[in-house]
Every structure is written in C-alpha cells, then in structure tokens.
Design a protein around this motif. Structure first.
Motif, mmCIF file in Angstrom:
data_model
loop_
_atom_site.group_PDB
_atom_site.id
_atom_site.type_symbol
_atom_site.label_atom_id
_atom_site.label_comp_id
_atom_site.label_asym_id
_atom_site.label_seq_id
_atom_site.Cartn_x
_atom_site.Cartn_y
_atom_site.Cartn_z
ATOM 1 N N GLN A 219 -5.602 -3.314 36.156
ATOM 2 C CA GLN A 219 -4.765 -2.214 35.660
ATOM 3 C C GLN A 219 -5.546 -0.905 35.656
ATOM 4 O OE1 GLN A 219 -3.360 -3.423 31.811
ATOM 5 N NE2 GLN A 219 -1.638 -4.566 32.647
ATOM 6 N N LYS B 78 -2.232 -0.938 29.374
ATOM 7 C CA LYS B 78 -0.973 -0.703 30.086
ATOM 8 C C LYS B 78 -0.231 0.497 29.508
ATOM 9 C CE LYS B 78 1.379 -4.275 31.365
ATOM 10 N NZ LYS B 78 2.246 -5.473 31.399
ATOM 11 N N LYS B 79 -0.295 0.631 28.195
ATOM 12 C CA LYS B 79 0.444 1.696 27.527
ATOM 13 C C LYS B 79 -0.294 3.039 27.579
ATOM 14 C CE LYS B 79 2.254 0.653 23.553
ATOM 15 N NZ LYS B 79 2.426 0.385 22.113
ATOM 16 N N ASP C 43 -6.932 -9.006 34.806
ATOM 17 C CA ASP C 43 -5.733 -8.171 34.871
ATOM 18 C C ASP C 43 -5.974 -6.799 34.253
ATOM 19 O OD1 ASP C 43 -4.350 -10.227 36.100
ATOM 20 O OD2 ASP C 43 -3.346 -10.893 34.259
ATOM 21 N N LYS D 166 -5.053 -5.718 27.080
ATOM 22 C CA LYS D 166 -4.219 -5.566 28.276
ATOM 23 C C LYS D 166 -2.994 -4.699 27.971
ATOM 24 C CE LYS D 166 -1.570 -8.171 31.661
ATOM 25 N NZ LYS D 166 -1.147 -9.478 32.117
ATOM 26 N N ASN D 167 -2.324 -4.977 26.862
ATOM 27 C CA ASN D 167 -1.146 -4.186 26.494
ATOM 28 C C ASN D 167 -1.523 -2.754 26.135
ATOM 29 O OD1 ASN D 167 0.606 -6.317 26.941
ATOM 30 N ND2 ASN D 167 0.404 -7.070 24.846
#
Length: 176
Positions: A62, A12-13, A58, A8-9
């Motif tokens: 995204q 996102k990045k 999630d 997820k991170n």
C-alpha cells in the motif's frame, strides 16, 4: 496480528499524496511516513505468523502504491540484503513481500511511469534475482527429500510469480 490489521487500515486511510481525497481525515506528515518506512521491513521480518507477515506485506505494498520507487529507494535493497538462503522461512517472507509489491505490474495500464518503475526495479534487482534463482535451483538438486524441499519449492514458486509480474507488460532485455 491485530496490530498489523490496524496498521493496514490506518495506512489505507491516511497514506495519500492528495489532501483533497479525504479532507476530514488528514494525511500523515512526512516525518511520520519516513519513520514507518524505516521500520516496515524490520517489522515484517520480526513477525513469526504467516498471516501477520502477509498483512505487513500488504501494508508495504500500500505504501509502495504512493512512494515506490522514487520516494522509497531504500526498500528494494533493504529487502534483498535480508534474503538468506540458509533461513528459508525468512527468504519466503521476503519473496512473498516482493511478490505482493510487484503484483501490481500485472494489472496497471501501460504508461511511461509504469515502465520507468519496472526499469528501476530491474536495474536494482535483476542480477540479484538471477543469482538467487540459480542458487535455489542448485540447492533443490542437492537437498534430500525433507522439510527443506517444500520450502525450496515455495521459494522457487514465489520467484516464478515475481518473474511473471516483472515480465507481464513486456519482456525486459535482461530476460531475453
């Protein structure tokens, strides 16, 4: 669970369509993006912890912020074909993911792009949505009071949330 959080991170990045947003952190290449999209639904369905499923939902949401529906047209059919009313846990997972994806329709400004996306979703999903809702309702009436009743109610709750998201901006003709 930790792998889902890391993914997820990472998404996102790195998942963006604009290099200028973070020049020090290059975006993912198209083949890598496609590989992630190809495996996302299978990964979601392979998870057995509710927390991990929510995080993976999630992740999918995204990605959808950038690529859905026009660069990821296979997502909706892939999710819908995996709905199985005999396996309510799986159905809850998929409906939860769809709810997470469609939730953005409640908060975005009214634009032609937004209405085009909602129209695409309704053309692909509205009749299936209606069939699933009807079958869940029929099964709820037949189901004895046991653990399946709670799962059926959760499915209907998620279907109502999806309905709310799809109708928040305007009442589509299909639902009139």
């Amino acid at each position: 669970l930790i792998a889902c959080i890391y993914l997820k991170n990472y998404i996102k990045k790195k998942w963006t369509n604009d290099e200028s947003i973070s020049p020090s952190c290059p975006t993912l290449l198209s083949p890598v993006k496609q590989a992630i999209k190809d495996q996302a639904v299978d990964c979601l369905l392979a998870l057995d912890q509710a927390n991990a499923q929510q995080i993976m939902s999630d992740v999918i949401a995204q990605i959808c912020a950038f690529d859905f529906p026009f660069q990821w047209e296979s997502l909706l059919p892939s999710l819908v074909q995996n709905i199985n009313l005999e396996n309510l846990d799986r159905t809850i997972t998929i409906l939860g993911c769809l709810n997470t994806i469609f939730k953005k329709y409640r908060y975005e400004s009214r634009t032609d792009r937004l209405f085009g996306e909602i129209k695409f979703v309704l053309q692909s999903f509205a009749s299936t949505y209606f069939q699933i809702y009807r079958l869940l309702d029929e099964r709820l009436d037949r189901e004895p009071a046991d653990k399946n009743k709670l799962a059926l109610l959760k499915c209907i709750f998620l279907m109502n949330r999806i309905f709310y998201s799809l109708n928040f901006q305007d009442l589509p003709e299909f639902f009139e």
